[in-house]
Design an enzyme around this catalytic site. Structure first.
Site, PDB file in Angstrom:
ATOM      1  N   GLY A   1      -1.159  68.592  71.351  1.00 38.27           N
ATOM      2  CA  GLY A   1      -2.213  69.387  71.434  1.00 38.27           C
ATOM      3  C   GLY A   1      -1.709  71.270  70.384  1.00 38.27           C
ATOM      4  O   GLY A   1      -0.497  70.572  70.468  1.00 38.27           O
TER       5      GLY A   1
ATOM      6  N   ASP B   1     -13.128  65.882  69.154  1.00 37.29           N
ATOM      7  CA  ASP B   1     -12.493  66.251  67.956  1.00 37.29           C
ATOM      8  C   ASP B   1     -12.873  65.356  66.158  1.00 37.29           C
ATOM      9  O   ASP B   1     -12.388  65.233  65.348  1.00 37.29           O
ATOM     10  CB  ASP B   1     -10.566  65.521  68.346  1.00 37.29           C
ATOM     11  CG  ASP B   1     -10.716  64.030  68.749  1.00 37.29           C
ATOM     12  OD1 ASP B   1     -11.376  63.077  68.946  1.00 37.29           O
ATOM     13  OD2 ASP B   1      -9.691  63.683  69.701  1.00 37.29           O
ATOM     14  N   THR B   2     -13.305  63.466  66.182  1.00 40.26           N
ATOM     15  CA  THR B   2     -13.637  63.145  65.629  1.00 40.26           C
ATOM     16  C   THR B   2     -15.076  64.125  64.820  1.00 40.26           C
ATOM     17  O   THR B   2     -14.869  64.451  63.656  1.00 40.26           O
ATOM     18  CB  THR B   2     -14.217  61.742  66.162  1.00 40.26           C
ATOM     19  OG1 THR B   2     -13.612  60.927  66.658  1.00 40.26           O
ATOM     20  CG2 THR B   2     -14.582  60.747  64.991  1.00 40.26           C
TER      21      THR B   2
END
Length: 483
Positions: free
Chosen positions: A16, A239-240
């Site tokens: 992260g 996230d995509t």
């Protein structure tokens, strides 16, 4: 100069990072404030996430912003999709927070298809079959831990839960919700009829919120811990979805690859394609910003090279598979060197990078070697040969996916824009250009965090619309071109 900062907390399956961003001279600037480890833990024979550890890392990065005198005006968190928490009436997590690579979903597709066929499910949701999708995870919960569903009062996807810990406000964000395979692409809301048909509690599924929605201020408790208050704004929490927002080409004739642990290969559509042709080719229609659809295919991606890198660094004896290599410490197993050395090798073996054989093998190295042996191809031995097989295999999957998209959509695409960490793999970029016959534009590498920031800036009216943001991404970061 009074600078307004925006904080993106971007959490992937292996790490992260906190990325602080601002506008300077009309361009997007950013700096990494904090980076931390993430990974699945083993607990009672299952793969799980430690959300408590993740949240402490989020707070650590926020404290660093305060210590630097750069408190953000807003922040948002994005993560991977499909995984979730169940909360009881006191907002405590029920059971384990399972990770998508856990094997408890094995056979759950057969259980689910007793209720609705795979074909009808796709026509209804437009989401490709993946055994780790939330719908199969919930079927596993219903089958193996029914008491957990009975006690549950709330269901939150991982970033929704982390936002809740920051604010005390529960919101279910749209882009991540679509990865559950429980959202109707016509209404863009939960498919309650399907949910009830499957026997999942209706009360767990509330109104969906779009990227750019304000969740709320930091709670008083969190303000005291981090030293400031700010708005929490929903990015595309998948996230995509965030990464695709930052694809810097606004033309309709561009394909994209969001290249990270997974390679997400696709294009944007105004309407979901839930045809039988799309289903047979295993394409998905994930929700995006402003209800755009990400018509894409999941390809195993850099997970394979990440996995073999860890094995090499741990001293895996790649000649025998049962010991440590004498020169493991001396070798350079950085991604850059693996990529550069792979380009010099000559082995031409290729495996199906999208095969479930490579989803969670005990040894990725051995899985690749065994598959090459099984298919009668030369077996890679050295780290550089194994890396070459991986990169060539990914390029072959990209070629197939590009051909399938053009056939299904009836469109011709001249170029592919690769964003994310994989855009730095020049050998893979060259292989992809050669395999597909298309121009490759590579960058930006921090696409997910930049897309996260974009949703916050759009909410703050820094940009008029998504195209304006994308134009700024292009002028701010540029791209590398491969033909």
């Amino acid at each position: 100069m009074n600078i307004k900062y925006y904080l993106a907390v971007d959490i992937g399956a292996s790490s992260g990072r906190h990325i602080l961003s601002w506008i300077e001279d009309g361009k997007i600037k950013y700096e990494e404030i904090h980076r931390f480890y993430n990974g699945m833990d083993d607990e009672g024979g299952h793969k799980v996430w430690d959300t408590g550890r993740l949240f402490e890392e989020i707070l650590t990065g926020m404290k660093k912003c305060h210590e630097m005198g750069k408190a953000p005006a807003s922040m948002g968190i994005d993560t991977w999709g499909v995984d979730y928490v169940l909360l009881d009436k006191n907002d405590n997590i029920i059971g384990s927070t399972y990770a998508y690579r856990d094997s408890r979903t094995d056979g759950m597709d057969d259980e689910l298809y007793k209720i609705i066929s795979e074909k009808d499910l796709y026509a209804r949701t437009g989401i490709q079959k993946a055994i780790f999708n939330t719908i199969y995870q919930l079927m596993a919960c219903k089958t193996k831990e029914p008491e957990n569903l009975e006690k549950a009062e709330s269901l939150l996807m991982i970033p929704d839960y982390l936002h809740f810990l920051l604010t005390g406000v529960k919101r279910q964000e749209y882009t991540n919700a679509t990865t559950t395979q429980l959202v109707n692409p016509e209404t863009n809301e939960w498919d309650i009829e399907l949910i009830e048909k499957l026997g999942f509690p209706k009360k767990l599924f509330g109104k969906l919120s779009m990227p750019g929605t304000e969740v709320g201020d930091l709670s008083k408790e969190i303000q005291e811990k981090v030293g400031f208050n700010c708005k929490v704004i929903l990015p595309a929490t998948h996230d995509t979805g965030a990464a695709v927002m930052s694809v810097p080409n606004t033309s309709e004739d561009v394909l994209y690859i969001s290249s990270g642990t997974w390679s997400l290969f696709g294009c944007e559509l105004e309407k979901a394609n839930t045809s039988e042709t799309a289903r047979s080719a295993n394409f998905t229609n994930e929700g995006g910003y402003d209800h755009r659809y990400r018509f894409l295919k999941n390809i195993m991606g850099l997970w394979m090279i990440q996995s073999v890198k860890k094995e090499f660094e741990a001293g895996y004896n790649y000649t025998s598979g049962d010991g440590c290599s004498d020169n493991a410490e001396a070798a350079d197993y950085s991604f850059a060197n693996l990529c550069a050395r792979a380009e010099k090798e000559t082995i031409d073996s290729i495996v199906d990078a999208n095969s479930e054989l490579f989803l969670a093998p005990k040894s990725m190295i051995r899985a690749i070697q065994d598959e090459c042996y099984r298919t009668g191809q030369p077996v890679p031995v050295t780290p550089w040969e194994i890396s070459r097989v991986i990169y060539r295999s990914l390029a072959a999957c990209y070629k197939q996916a590009a051909e399938e998209i053009e056939e299904i959509t009836g469109k011709h695409f001249d170029s592919i824009n690769i964003v994310g960490g994989g855009s730095n793999a020049e050998y893979l970029n060259k292989l992809t250009a050669g395999a597909t016959g298309k121009t490759i534009y590579a960058g930006p590498s921090e696409a997910t965090a930049i897309g996260n920031i974009g949703a916050q800036m759009l909410s703050d009216r820094t940009f008029a619309d998504l195209n304006a943001f994308r134009q700024c991404v292009f002028s701010s970061f540029g791209v590398k071109e491969f033909k």
